[in-house]
Design a protein around this motif. Structure first.
Motif, mmCIF file in Angstrom:
data_model
loop_
_atom_site.group_PDB
_atom_site.id
_atom_site.type_symbol
_atom_site.label_atom_id
_atom_site.label_comp_id
_atom_site.label_asym_id
_atom_site.label_seq_id
_atom_site.Cartn_x
_atom_site.Cartn_y
_atom_site.Cartn_z
ATOM 1 N N ALA A 28 -28.057 -39.396 -35.693
ATOM 2 C CA ALA A 28 -28.668 -38.742 -34.628
ATOM 3 C C ALA A 28 -28.844 -37.234 -34.575
ATOM 4 C CB ALA A 28 -27.990 -39.220 -33.187
ATOM 5 N N GLY A 29 -27.909 -36.730 -35.336
ATOM 6 C CA GLY A 29 -28.070 -35.323 -35.503
ATOM 7 C C GLY A 29 -29.116 -34.933 -36.111
ATOM 8 N N ALA A 30 -29.308 -35.587 -37.403
ATOM 9 C CA ALA A 30 -30.505 -35.346 -38.284
ATOM 10 C C ALA A 30 -31.955 -35.740 -37.425
ATOM 11 C CB ALA A 30 -30.354 -36.189 -39.393
ATOM 12 N N ALA A 31 -31.837 -36.805 -36.704
ATOM 13 C CA ALA A 31 -32.988 -37.510 -35.891
ATOM 14 C C ALA A 31 -33.411 -35.716 -35.078
ATOM 15 C CB ALA A 31 -32.952 -38.536 -35.341
ATOM 16 N N VAL A 32 -32.327 -35.450 -34.414
ATOM 17 C CA VAL A 32 -32.430 -34.469 -33.237
ATOM 18 C C VAL A 32 -33.147 -33.278 -33.803
ATOM 19 C CG1 VAL A 32 -31.509 -32.780 -31.615
ATOM 20 C CG2 VAL A 32 -31.023 -35.522 -31.583
ATOM 21 N N ARG A 33 -32.563 -32.912 -34.962
ATOM 22 C CA ARG A 33 -32.913 -31.630 -35.673
ATOM 23 C C ARG A 33 -34.257 -31.802 -36.405
ATOM 24 N NH1 ARG A 33 -27.633 -31.944 -37.455
ATOM 25 N NH2 ARG A 33 -28.407 -33.144 -39.297
ATOM 26 N N ALA A 34 -34.858 -32.889 -36.827
ATOM 27 C CA ALA A 34 -36.189 -33.287 -37.163
ATOM 28 C C ALA A 34 -37.098 -33.218 -36.166
ATOM 29 C CB ALA A 34 -36.107 -34.675 -38.048
ATOM 30 N N GLY A 35 -36.839 -33.653 -34.801
ATOM 31 C CA GLY A 35 -37.390 -33.553 -33.658
ATOM 32 C C GLY A 35 -37.602 -32.441 -33.162
ATOM 33 N N GLU A 79 -38.184 -41.846 -29.620
ATOM 34 C CA GLU A 79 -39.153 -43.042 -30.108
ATOM 35 C C GLU A 79 -39.163 -42.772 -31.666
ATOM 36 O OE1 GLU A 79 -42.759 -42.628 -28.148
ATOM 37 O OE2 GLU A 79 -41.846 -43.690 -26.165
ATOM 38 N N SER A 80 -38.685 -41.841 -32.490
ATOM 39 C CA SER A 80 -38.872 -41.637 -33.729
ATOM 40 C C SER A 80 -38.109 -42.739 -34.395
ATOM 41 C CB SER A 80 -38.391 -40.246 -34.160
ATOM 42 O OG SER A 80 -36.968 -40.334 -34.228
ATOM 43 N N ALA A 81 -38.470 -43.099 -35.716
ATOM 44 C CA ALA A 81 -38.025 -44.142 -36.673
ATOM 45 C C ALA A 81 -36.416 -43.706 -36.738
ATOM 46 C CB ALA A 81 -38.580 -44.452 -37.848
ATOM 47 N N ALA A 82 -36.150 -42.332 -37.217
ATOM 48 C CA ALA A 82 -34.896 -41.879 -37.335
ATOM 49 C C ALA A 82 -33.885 -42.147 -36.292
ATOM 50 C CB ALA A 82 -35.099 -40.521 -37.906
ATOM 51 N N TYR A 83 -34.330 -41.822 -34.939
ATOM 52 C CA TYR A 83 -33.652 -41.913 -33.809
ATOM 53 C C TYR A 83 -33.093 -43.426 -33.771
ATOM 54 C CZ TYR A 83 -30.694 -41.358 -29.748
ATOM 55 O OH TYR A 83 -29.944 -41.391 -28.913
ATOM 56 N N GLN A 84 -34.096 -44.091 -33.852
ATOM 57 C CA GLN A 84 -34.105 -45.632 -33.615
ATOM 58 C C GLN A 84 -33.197 -46.263 -34.649
ATOM 59 O OE1 GLN A 84 -35.614 -47.345 -30.800
ATOM 60 N NE2 GLN A 84 -35.864 -45.218 -30.205
ATOM 61 N N ALA A 104 -21.336 -49.830 -29.188
ATOM 62 C CA ALA A 104 -20.230 -48.891 -29.590
ATOM 63 C C ALA A 104 -19.697 -48.030 -28.302
ATOM 64 C CB ALA A 104 -20.281 -47.922 -30.743
ATOM 65 N N VAL A 105 -20.616 -47.873 -27.304
ATOM 66 C CA VAL A 105 -20.168 -47.077 -26.302
ATOM 67 C C VAL A 105 -21.179 -47.750 -25.019
ATOM 68 C CG1 VAL A 105 -20.291 -44.923 -27.646
ATOM 69 C CG2 VAL A 105 -22.618 -45.604 -26.614
ATOM 70 N N ASP A 106 -20.630 -47.190 -23.830
ATOM 71 C CA ASP A 106 -21.453 -47.480 -22.431
ATOM 72 C C ASP A 106 -21.598 -46.259 -22.106
ATOM 73 O OD1 ASP A 106 -22.408 -48.550 -20.175
ATOM 74 O OD2 ASP A 106 -20.269 -48.513 -19.206
ATOM 75 N N ARG A 107 -23.021 -45.677 -22.050
ATOM 76 C CA ARG A 107 -23.416 -44.678 -21.775
ATOM 77 C C ARG A 107 -24.830 -44.685 -20.858
ATOM 78 N NH1 ARG A 107 -26.692 -41.534 -26.554
ATOM 79 N NH2 ARG A 107 -28.298 -43.323 -26.809
ATOM 80 N N ASP A 108 -24.692 -43.343 -20.100
ATOM 81 C CA ASP A 108 -25.887 -43.094 -19.342
ATOM 82 C C ASP A 108 -26.958 -42.182 -20.156
ATOM 83 O OD1 ASP A 108 -27.932 -42.446 -17.429
ATOM 84 O OD2 ASP A 108 -26.468 -41.828 -16.011
ATOM 85 N N PHE A 109 -27.982 -42.585 -20.705
ATOM 86 C CA PHE A 109 -28.914 -41.723 -21.271
ATOM 87 C C PHE A 109 -30.307 -41.361 -20.528
ATOM 88 C CE2 PHE A 109 -32.424 -40.769 -24.341
ATOM 89 C CZ PHE A 109 -31.790 -39.981 -25.092
ATOM 90 N N ARG A 110 -30.663 -40.308 -20.381
ATOM 91 C CA ARG A 110 -31.793 -39.684 -19.566
ATOM 92 C C ARG A 110 -32.582 -38.769 -20.577
ATOM 93 N NH1 ARG A 110 -30.786 -40.645 -13.776
ATOM 94 N NH2 ARG A 110 -28.842 -41.709 -13.798
ATOM 95 N N ILE A 111 -33.898 -38.669 -20.315
ATOM 96 C CA ILE A 111 -34.967 -37.807 -20.748
ATOM 97 C C ILE A 111 -35.458 -37.251 -19.590
ATOM 98 C CG2 ILE A 111 -37.015 -37.238 -22.048
ATOM 99 C CD1 ILE A 111 -36.371 -39.768 -24.001
ATOM 100 N N VAL A 112 -35.220 -35.850 -19.403
ATOM 101 C CA VAL A 112 -35.652 -35.215 -18.100
ATOM 102 C C VAL A 112 -36.462 -34.133 -18.464
ATOM 103 C CG1 VAL A 112 -33.735 -36.144 -16.999
ATOM 104 C CG2 VAL A 112 -33.597 -33.671 -17.888
ATOM 105 N N GLU A 113 -37.469 -34.072 -17.534
ATOM 106 C CA GLU A 113 -38.377 -32.530 -17.760
ATOM 107 C C GLU A 113 -37.823 -31.465 -17.057
ATOM 108 O OE1 GLU A 113 -43.005 -31.687 -17.540
ATOM 109 O OE2 GLU A 113 -42.195 -32.764 -15.943
ATOM 110 N N GLY A 114 -37.649 -30.217 -17.735
ATOM 111 C CA GLY A 114 -37.096 -29.136 -17.008
ATOM 112 C C GLY A 114 -38.278 -28.591 -16.038
ATOM 113 N N VAL A 115 -37.955 -27.193 -15.524
ATOM 114 C CA VAL A 115 -38.714 -26.678 -14.501
ATOM 115 C C VAL A 115 -39.401 -25.441 -15.386
ATOM 116 C CG1 VAL A 115 -37.557 -27.329 -12.659
ATOM 117 C CG2 VAL A 115 -36.949 -25.373 -13.749
ATOM 118 N N ASP A 116 -40.632 -25.188 -15.271
ATOM 119 C CA ASP A 116 -41.388 -24.240 -15.814
ATOM 120 C C ASP A 116 -40.936 -22.736 -14.982
ATOM 121 O OD1 ASP A 116 -43.083 -24.509 -17.764
ATOM 122 O OD2 ASP A 116 -44.769 -25.187 -16.748
#
Length: 97
Positions: free
Chosen positions: A26-33, A71-76, A85-97
């Motif tokens: 995931a670290g590599a996928a995050v950096r690539a993104g 959605e990238s192949a690396a993160y998938q 392996a985990v029970d987690r709450d994962f969200r993608i959120v938009e910040g404020v301008d």
């Protein structure tokens, strides 16, 4: 343009070894993104119905970049490793301008 964020709160870690393998991929996928870690497993104080467990916040240049990185192949691939392996709450959120 508003930034985008991944916010993950880990309720329970069932398999630390799988989580470690996920973190590498995931670290590599995050950096690539273009993601930038802002918080990763530091101290947490939970209020209301929150659980004081591992919390991760990743910043992206935009909401669209955050979604594309997820959605990238690396993160998938990383998500496949994390499965069960985990029970987690994962969200993608938009910040404020």
């Amino acid at each position: 343009m508003a930034k985008g964020y991944w916010v993950s709160c880990y309720r329970t870690v069932f398999d630390p070894e799988k989580l470690a393998a996920y973190n590498t991929l995931a670290g590599a996928a995050v950096r690539a993104g273009g993601g930038k870690p802002l918080a990763r497993g530091g101290r947490v104080i939970a209020h209301d119905a929150g659980i004081a467990e591992r919390t991760v916040v990743i910043e992206f240049d935009s909401f669209a970049h955050a979604v594309a990185a997820y959605e990238s192949a690396a993160y998938q691939e990383a998500l496949e490793v994390l499965s069960g392996a985990v029970d987690r709450d994962f969200r993608i959120v938009e910040g404020v301008d």
